[in-house]
Motif scaffolding. Structure first.
Motif, short mmCIF file in Angstrom:
data_model
loop_
_atom_site.label_atom_id
_atom_site.label_comp_id
_atom_site.label_asym_id
_atom_site.label_seq_id
_atom_site.Cartn_x
_atom_site.Cartn_y
_atom_site.Cartn_z
N LYS A 108 12.76 62.27 -70.23
CA LYS A 108 11.77 63.34 -70.08
C LYS A 108 11.13 63.36 -68.70
O LYS A 108 10.50 64.35 -68.33
CB LYS A 108 10.68 63.19 -71.16
CG LYS A 108 11.21 63.37 -72.59
CD LYS A 108 10.15 63.04 -73.60
CE LYS A 108 10.58 63.38 -75.03
NZ LYS A 108 11.79 62.68 -75.46
N SER A 139 3.55 73.78 -69.93
CA SER A 139 5.01 73.79 -69.83
C SER A 139 5.54 74.28 -68.49
O SER A 139 6.75 74.45 -68.33
CB SER A 139 5.60 74.66 -70.95
OG SER A 139 5.13 76.00 -70.83
N ALA A 146 5.14 68.95 -70.25
CA ALA A 146 5.32 69.30 -71.66
C ALA A 146 6.48 70.27 -71.82
O ALA A 146 6.82 71.02 -70.90
CB ALA A 146 4.03 69.93 -72.20
N PRO A 147 7.12 70.30 -72.99
CA PRO A 147 8.25 71.20 -73.21
C PRO A 147 7.82 72.66 -73.30
O PRO A 147 6.63 72.98 -73.31
CB PRO A 147 8.83 70.71 -74.54
CG PRO A 147 7.68 70.07 -75.24
CD PRO A 147 6.84 69.45 -74.17
N CYS A 161 2.71 67.90 -77.35
CA CYS A 161 2.96 66.65 -76.63
C CYS A 161 3.03 65.45 -77.58
O CYS A 161 3.82 64.53 -77.36
CB CYS A 161 1.87 66.42 -75.58
SG CYS A 161 1.98 67.50 -74.14
N TYR A 218 6.50 65.66 -78.89
CA TYR A 218 7.47 65.43 -77.80
C TYR A 218 7.54 63.96 -77.43
O TYR A 218 8.62 63.41 -77.16
CB TYR A 218 7.04 66.27 -76.60
CG TYR A 218 8.00 66.32 -75.44
CD1 TYR A 218 9.31 66.75 -75.60
CD2 TYR A 218 7.57 65.98 -74.15
CE1 TYR A 218 10.18 66.83 -74.52
CE2 TYR A 218 8.42 66.06 -73.07
CZ TYR A 218 9.73 66.49 -73.25
OH TYR A 218 10.57 66.57 -72.17
#
Length: 255
Positions: free
Chosen positions: A7, A28, A55-56, A76, A79
């Motif tokens: 990540k 994101s 963050a995604p 988060c 994730y």
């Protein structure tokens, strides 16, 4: 790669550095995170490593209120698998920073996640770090931020910290973090800062992690306008420096 290494999309410093910091951008927009890399690269010591994580895409692109804070925390937590009692991949970091200028609940989530580890990381939010730094430089501080909706939220945050007597207020610029570009933004930030100085601020805090690369220019222009030095604090840099300081002292958190 471990679940965390996969990540991390950028790092500065040597992998063998004894002080390792994880900087998390809980929105994101990866470009926000990458904008911090050259800012921090100029100043980190040779024995420090900083890993950057964003963050995604399911997280908000810009965190504009408490609802966005809550949503980004939920994203988060999933994730990073923070609710896993066997979590180990955050071990080894001296400090973990949540790079959102707010009382972001991810800070407390991370504290719970590392609690019980043999050497838990110090967990820092950039709002707290900026305020700690500002109080050492002047009597009162003021905050220049993005949208006006943050003004009452920061008023509440400062009051909850018992620091209202050291606080001259917050001024929103009307922009969000996505639109922090151009001379118009700079002009409004200077005007907002001057208003805060008139209200008694001796130090200005940048109330958004996306403003980090504006610190030196704002400080220079503001001092020219008011005729005296007005320190400007960037919470991201303040949190990194605070985390490094704790690591050098060998201090671990109380939880």
């Amino acid at each position: 790669m471990t679940s965390l290494e996969s990540k991390i999309h950028s790092s500065i410093g040597s992998p063998s550095s004894p002080i390792e910091i994880l900087l998390i951008n809980p929105n994101s927009t990866k470009a926000f995170t990458l904008d911090l890399v050259p800012v921090l690269k100029k100043s980190i010591p040779s024995d420090v490593l900083i890993d950057f994580l964003t963050a995604p895409e399911s997280a908000p692109r810009s965190i504009n209120d408490n609802h966005d804070c809550a949503l980004s925390t939920t994203v988060c937590e999933e994730y990073l698998n923070l609710n896993n009692p066997a979590l180990t991949f955050l071990e080894g970091y001296s400090c973990i920073i949540v790079a959102c200028f707010s009382q972001h609940p991810l800070v407390d989530s991370l504290k719970r996640a590392v609690k019980g580890q043999s050497r838990p990381a110090v967990i820092l939010g950039i709002l707290d770090a900026a305020i700690y730094s500002a109080m050492g430089l002047g009597g009162k501080f003021g905050i220049v931020t993005t949208g006006q909706q943050w003004e009452p939220l920061f008023d509440e945050a400062i009051a909850s910290m018992g620091l209202s007597s050291r606080y001259s207020g917050t001024k929103g610029t009307g922009f969000d973090a996505v639109s922090l570009h151009g001379s118009e933004v700079s002009d409004i930030m200077i005007k907002a800062s001057i208003e805060l100085v008139k209200q008694g601020a001796e130090v200005i805090i940048l109330g958004c992690g996306g403003m980090s690369n504006m610190r030196s220019t704002l400080e220079r222009d503001l001092c020219e306008k008011v005729g005296r030095r007005i320190p400007v604090i960037d919470g991201v840099q303040a949190a990194v420096d605070l985390g490094i300081g704790y690591a050098r002292m060998g201090i671990a958190p109380a939880f």
